[in-house]
Scaffold this motif. Sequence first.
Motif, PDB file in Angstrom:
ATOM      1  N   UNK A   8       0.324   6.599   7.719  1.00  0.00           N
ATOM      2  CA  UNK A   8       1.305   5.990   8.625  1.00  0.00           C
ATOM      3  C   UNK A   8       2.588   5.630   7.886  1.00  0.00           C
ATOM      4  N   UNK A   9       3.722   5.798   8.555  1.00  0.00           N
ATOM      5  CA  UNK A   9       5.027   5.568   7.936  1.00  0.00           C
ATOM      6  C   UNK A   9       5.170   4.146   7.409  1.00  0.00           C
ATOM      7  N   UNK A  10       4.653   3.160   8.168  1.00  0.00           N
ATOM      8  CA  UNK A  10       4.762   1.772   7.732  1.00  0.00           C
ATOM      9  C   UNK A  10       3.976   1.532   6.442  1.00  0.00           C
ATOM     10  N   UNK A  11       2.786   2.144   6.363  1.00  0.00           N
ATOM     11  CA  UNK A  11       1.957   1.994   5.169  1.00  0.00           C
ATOM     12  C   UNK A  11       2.646   2.664   3.980  1.00  0.00           C
ATOM     13  N   UNK A  12       3.196   3.862   4.206  1.00  0.00           N
ATOM     14  CA  UNK A  12       3.883   4.584   3.131  1.00  0.00           C
ATOM     15  C   UNK A  12       5.076   3.773   2.620  1.00  0.00           C
ATOM     16  N   UNK A  13       5.849   3.198   3.532  1.00  0.00           N
ATOM     17  CA  UNK A  13       7.005   2.387   3.127  1.00  0.00           C
ATOM     18  C   UNK A  13       6.580   1.163   2.330  1.00  0.00           C
ATOM     19  N   UNK A  43       7.475   0.390  -1.551  1.00  0.00           N
ATOM     20  CA  UNK A  43       8.129  -0.871  -1.919  1.00  0.00           C
ATOM     21  C   UNK A  43       7.409  -1.537  -3.089  1.00  0.00           C
ATOM     22  N   UNK A  44       6.089  -1.398  -3.142  1.00  0.00           N
ATOM     23  CA  UNK A  44       5.301  -1.976  -4.225  1.00  0.00           C
ATOM     24  C   UNK A  44       5.267  -1.077  -5.459  1.00  0.00           C
ATOM     25  N   UNK A  45       5.773   0.167  -5.334  1.00  0.00           N
ATOM     26  CA  UNK A  45       5.773   1.100  -6.459  1.00  0.00           C
ATOM     27  C   UNK A  45       4.431   1.763  -6.683  1.00  0.00           C
ATOM     28  N   UNK A  46       3.588   1.789  -5.666  1.00  0.00           N
ATOM     29  CA  UNK A  46       2.243   2.351  -5.796  1.00  0.00           C
ATOM     30  C   UNK A  46       2.160   3.765  -5.250  1.00  0.00           C
ATOM     31  N   UNK A  47       2.981   4.096  -4.281  1.00  0.00           N
ATOM     32  CA  UNK A  47       2.888   5.387  -3.598  1.00  0.00           C
ATOM     33  C   UNK A  47       3.531   6.504  -4.398  1.00  0.00           C
ATOM     34  N   UNK A  84      -1.848  -3.202  -0.888  1.00  0.00           N
ATOM     35  CA  UNK A  84      -0.637  -2.398  -1.021  1.00  0.00           C
ATOM     36  C   UNK A  84      -0.211  -2.343  -2.484  1.00  0.00           C
ATOM     37  N   UNK A  85      -1.097  -2.767  -3.359  1.00  0.00           N
ATOM     38  CA  UNK A  85      -0.803  -2.794  -4.784  1.00  0.00           C
ATOM     39  C   UNK A  85      -0.284  -4.137  -5.250  1.00  0.00           C
ATOM     40  N   UNK A 137       1.083  -7.778   1.119  1.00  0.00           N
ATOM     41  CA  UNK A 137       1.952  -8.673   0.346  1.00  0.00           C
ATOM     42  C   UNK A 137       2.710  -9.631   1.250  1.00  0.00           C
ATOM     43  N   UNK A 138       3.189  -9.136   2.382  1.00  0.00           N
ATOM     44  CA  UNK A 138       3.910  -9.983   3.317  1.00  0.00           C
ATOM     45  C   UNK A 138       2.989 -11.042   3.938  1.00  0.00           C
ATOM     46  N   UNK A 139       1.751 -10.663   4.235  1.00  0.00           N
ATOM     47  CA  UNK A 139       0.793 -11.609   4.817  1.00  0.00           C
ATOM     48  C   UNK A 139       0.428 -12.682   3.794  1.00  0.00           C
ATOM     49  N   UNK A 140       0.211 -12.280   2.540  1.00  0.00           N
ATOM     50  CA  UNK A 140      -0.139 -13.242   1.494  1.00  0.00           C
ATOM     51  C   UNK A 140       1.025 -14.195   1.215  1.00  0.00           C
ATOM     52  N   UNK A 141       2.240 -13.682   1.267  1.00  0.00           N
ATOM     53  CA  UNK A 141       3.438 -14.470   0.994  1.00  0.00           C
ATOM     54  C   UNK A 141       3.733 -15.484   2.105  1.00  0.00           C
ATOM     55  N   UNK A 142       3.636 -15.022   3.342  1.00  0.00           N
ATOM     56  CA  UNK A 142       3.980 -15.855   4.496  1.00  0.00           C
ATOM     57  C   UNK A 142       2.947 -15.621   5.601  1.00  0.00           C
ATOM     58  N   UNK A 143       1.788 -16.317   5.536  1.00  0.00           N
ATOM     59  CA  UNK A 143       0.724 -16.083   6.518  1.00  0.00           C
ATOM     60  C   UNK A 143       1.185 -16.395   7.950  1.00  0.00           C
ATOM     61  N   UNK A 144       0.901 -15.481   8.887  1.00  0.00           N
ATOM     62  CA  UNK A 144       1.275 -15.723  10.281  1.00  0.00           C
ATOM     63  C   UNK A 144       0.345 -16.746  10.939  1.00  0.00           C
TER      64      UNK A 144
END
Length: 155
Positions: free
Chosen positions: A129-134, A138-142, A80-81, A42-49
């Motif tokens: 991984x903790x980052x993936x779980x977070x 955040x997306x309400x999928x986990x 990420x949902x 979601x972050x990559x789609x929102x603000x591509x690096x």
Amino acid sequence: MKSLKKTRRVQVIVLAFVALAISTALIGYAMRDGINFFRSPSQVAEDPPEPTEMFRLGGLVEAGSIVRGEGETVRFRVTDGGASIPVSYTGILPDLFAENEGMVGQGRYVDGEFQAVEILAKHDETYMPAEVMDALKEQGVYREPDATGGAPVTN
């Protein structure tokens, strides 16, 4: 005489401060390629690096998205949902890499595709991984693992 001692003290303090600033700058310069930020799809789609920026992308491997090409190139989508990002990777995937499972890849986002240079997968059936779980939370999928100790269930 007191003036000379005071001058020496000030010189030592200034020299120590300059040495500390130089050493901090050298450490930062040496680590500039070793620091990789984590981003969710979601972050990559929102603000591509920028295409030159190396970062880590993590999420779940989208069901039905794994396409094995010629040779060792594999294409799949990570979600990420909230968003889904196409990924290409040339190399041998980890044994536990599978659809609907967590993964973290390191690489660059070029022309709308994440070009991974390294793929990491979970190390047992309950790990994520903790980052993936977070990001998934955040997306309400986990959701937490079921009572039998099985893998986390996603919507």
